[in-house]
Design an enzyme around this catalytic site. Structure first.
Site, mmCIF file in Angstrom:
data_model
loop_
_atom_site.group_PDB
_atom_site.id
_atom_site.type_symbol
_atom_site.label_atom_id
_atom_site.label_comp_id
_atom_site.label_asym_id
_atom_site.label_seq_id
_atom_site.Cartn_x
_atom_site.Cartn_y
_atom_site.Cartn_z
ATOM 1 N N ARG A 53 -20.889 -17.146 -2.869
ATOM 2 C CA ARG A 53 -19.618 -17.417 -2.169
ATOM 3 C C ARG A 53 -18.425 -17.130 -3.073
ATOM 4 O O ARG A 53 -17.385 -16.668 -2.628
ATOM 5 C CB ARG A 53 -19.572 -18.865 -1.651
ATOM 6 N N TYR A 105 -1.501 -5.972 16.604
ATOM 7 C CA TYR A 105 -2.838 -6.131 17.189
ATOM 8 C C TYR A 105 -2.942 -7.492 17.911
ATOM 9 O O TYR A 105 -2.501 -8.519 17.376
ATOM 10 C CB TYR A 105 -3.886 -6.013 16.071
ATOM 11 N N ASP A 177 -0.588 -4.578 7.071
ATOM 12 C CA ASP A 177 -1.918 -4.308 7.620
ATOM 13 C C ASP A 177 -2.065 -2.786 7.656
ATOM 14 O O ASP A 177 -1.388 -2.100 8.428
ATOM 15 C CB ASP A 177 -2.018 -4.916 9.036
ATOM 16 N N LYS A 202 -12.973 -0.750 10.625
ATOM 17 C CA LYS A 202 -12.435 0.482 11.226
ATOM 18 C C LYS A 202 -12.690 1.692 10.323
ATOM 19 O O LYS A 202 -13.826 1.977 10.007
ATOM 20 C CB LYS A 202 -10.951 0.293 11.548
HETATM 21 C C1 LIG Z 1 -4.708 -3.477 13.018
HETATM 22 C C2 LIG Z 1 -5.846 -4.447 13.053
HETATM 23 N N1 LIG Z 1 -5.868 -5.462 12.168
HETATM 24 C C3 LIG Z 1 -6.871 -6.378 12.158
HETATM 25 C C4 LIG Z 1 -7.895 -6.308 13.072
HETATM 26 C C5 LIG Z 1 -8.981 -7.359 13.052
HETATM 27 O O1 LIG Z 1 -10.141 -6.862 12.476
HETATM 28 P P1 LIG Z 1 -11.623 -7.433 12.767
HETATM 29 O O2 LIG Z 1 -11.930 -7.079 14.181
HETATM 30 O O3 LIG Z 1 -12.459 -6.728 11.760
HETATM 31 O O4 LIG Z 1 -11.588 -8.894 12.556
HETATM 32 C C6 LIG Z 1 -7.932 -5.272 14.000
HETATM 33 C C7 LIG Z 1 -9.025 -5.179 14.975
HETATM 34 O O5 LIG Z 1 -9.008 -4.385 15.888
HETATM 35 C C8 LIG Z 1 -6.865 -4.327 14.001
HETATM 36 O O6 LIG Z 1 -6.821 -3.320 14.890
#
Ligand SMILES: Cc1ncc(COP(=O)(O)O)c(C=O)c1O
Length: 386
Positions: A53, A105, A177, A202
């Protein structure tokens, strides 16, 4: 082997940074260390690992790799992209105020508006393409500007440099992000950001077979704080997932090139198609942030959105007819995916929030895979015209 901080080219670091630490058998790839615990030498010394962890050698390799690609000093690989966002939000305390975009998102919006608001954090969701609106939202309790660029699903760009300049002037942290472009196409630290988050689910992993996340820090102080938070919250990335993401990153550059080649070709076709109302792709000269995209990014990415003429019934007909584009959420994998933000990726936003952000019942989002662009175009055309 390659030091993660060396000045090697991006594609070389993608393959070598953090890898080749196995001195026992000199393995070419990073082994998956599944051990939950590690033997101590005596009461005060161990190998640097004590409990998975806290830290794990496979995860560490991935963290060094992503940190090197982003140009950071340290990274924490976590269970999902949402876990990465959750971790950094723990830098803040009750009553702190965070400014972010109004078309981020949907899952991030839900986490901010629903979950962290209940814990006392406060948020302003503003149109970040207008710096004056961001400045106007700053108040005494503001601690952070949260940037997501390009935005999801409408691919609006936020000028990272302008935002980080505003943040510095007011002593605020800037968190970006960088999921939609990956460090291959955009490196927010070079534009003044302090922390970068990723959904490694992604493009970084790129094969739709892992959910994961990562937080990268520009300073040691932030990296230490976030490592402490991740250990405390207990959602570090599993060694198996870390191995897969590390393997995916090795082909990040060639994949991103293929994604954006297909996206550009598809966007041009959609833009001229009579059954399409509007196409959203920063690579099109007509996109309002095309010049900013050329300045701030090293390419236009693999995401394309569009508004279909005829609203939801037309969208439903299209989804039933496409063959190469699978109806699914998520993005950044080698296969093309198509989705409907209204009921899928952005269903967690209120209808008003979706309309404010410009998402309508006509909006369709595509994650362009690395199939041959001619095949994708032919499939989309037959679906639009059928
Ligand atoms: C821009 C963006 N940030 C964060 C996330 C969240 O990621 P996760 O689905 O791996 O938790 C996503 C998910 O689609 C996203 O498109």
């Amino acid at each position: 082997m390659a030091d993660s901080n060396s000045k090697l080219h991006f594609s070389t670091r993608a393959i070598h940074a953090g890898v080749n630490k196995d001195t026992l058998f000199n393995s070419c790839t990073t082994p998956i260390y599944t051990s939950s615990t590690y033997y101590w030498n005596d009461l005060t010394s161990n190998s640097g690992y004590e409990y998975t962890r806290v830290a794990n050698p496979t995860r560490k390799a991935l963290e060094e790799n992503i940190s090197s690609l982003e140009g950071g000093v340290g990274a924490q690989a976590v269970a999902t992209g949402m876990a990465a966002i959750t971790a950094v939000m723990h830098l803040f305390s009750s009553n702190d105020h965070i400014i972010t975009g109004n078309d981020i998102y949907g899952g991030t919006y839900r986490l901010f508006a629903d979950i962290f608001t209940k814990m006392g954090l406060r948020f302003s969701f503003v149109d970040m393409s207008d710096p004056e609106k961001v400045k106007a939202a700053i108040c005494e309790e503001t601690k952070c500007i949260w940037i997501e660029t390009p935005s999801n699903p409408l691919l609006n760009l936020v000028d990272i440099k302008v935002m980080t300049d505003i943040a510095k002037e007011h002593n605020l942290l800037t968190i970006a992000d960088n999921t939609f472009l990956s460090p291959y196409l955009q490196r927010p630290f070079e534009l003044g950001a302090d922390v970068i988050v990723h959904s490694t689910t992604k493009y970084l992993n790129g094969h739709s077979d892992v959910v994961g996340g990562c937080v990268v820090s520009k300073t040691q102080e932030l990296a230490d704080k976030i490592a402490y938070i991740v250990n405390g919250l207990g959602f570090g990335c599993s060694p198996f997932d870390a191995f897969l993401v590390l393997r995916g990153i090795k082909t990040l550059g060639p994949r991103m090139e293929a994604h954006q080649k297909g996206a550009m070709a598809l966007a041009r076709m959609l833009d001229e198609h009579p059954n399409v109302e509007k196409t959203y792709f920063p690579g099109l000269e007509s996109h309002p942030h095309h010049e900013l995209a050329k300045r701030q990014q090293d390419g236009f990415g693999g995401m394309v959105s569009f508004d279909i003429k005829g609203g939801r019934p037309a969208a439903e007909r299209l989804f039933a007819k496409v063959k190469l584009f699978q109806l699914a959420e998520s993005l950044g994998g080698i296969e093309s995916l198509i989705e409907y933000p209204e009921t899928m990726s952005h269903a967690s936003m209120t209808k008003e929030a979706r309309r404010d952000a410009g998402i309508s019942e006509s909006t369709i989002r595509i994650s362009v895979g690395i199939e041959h662009p001619d095949d994708l175009i032919a499939d989309m055309k037959q679906a639009l015209e059928g």
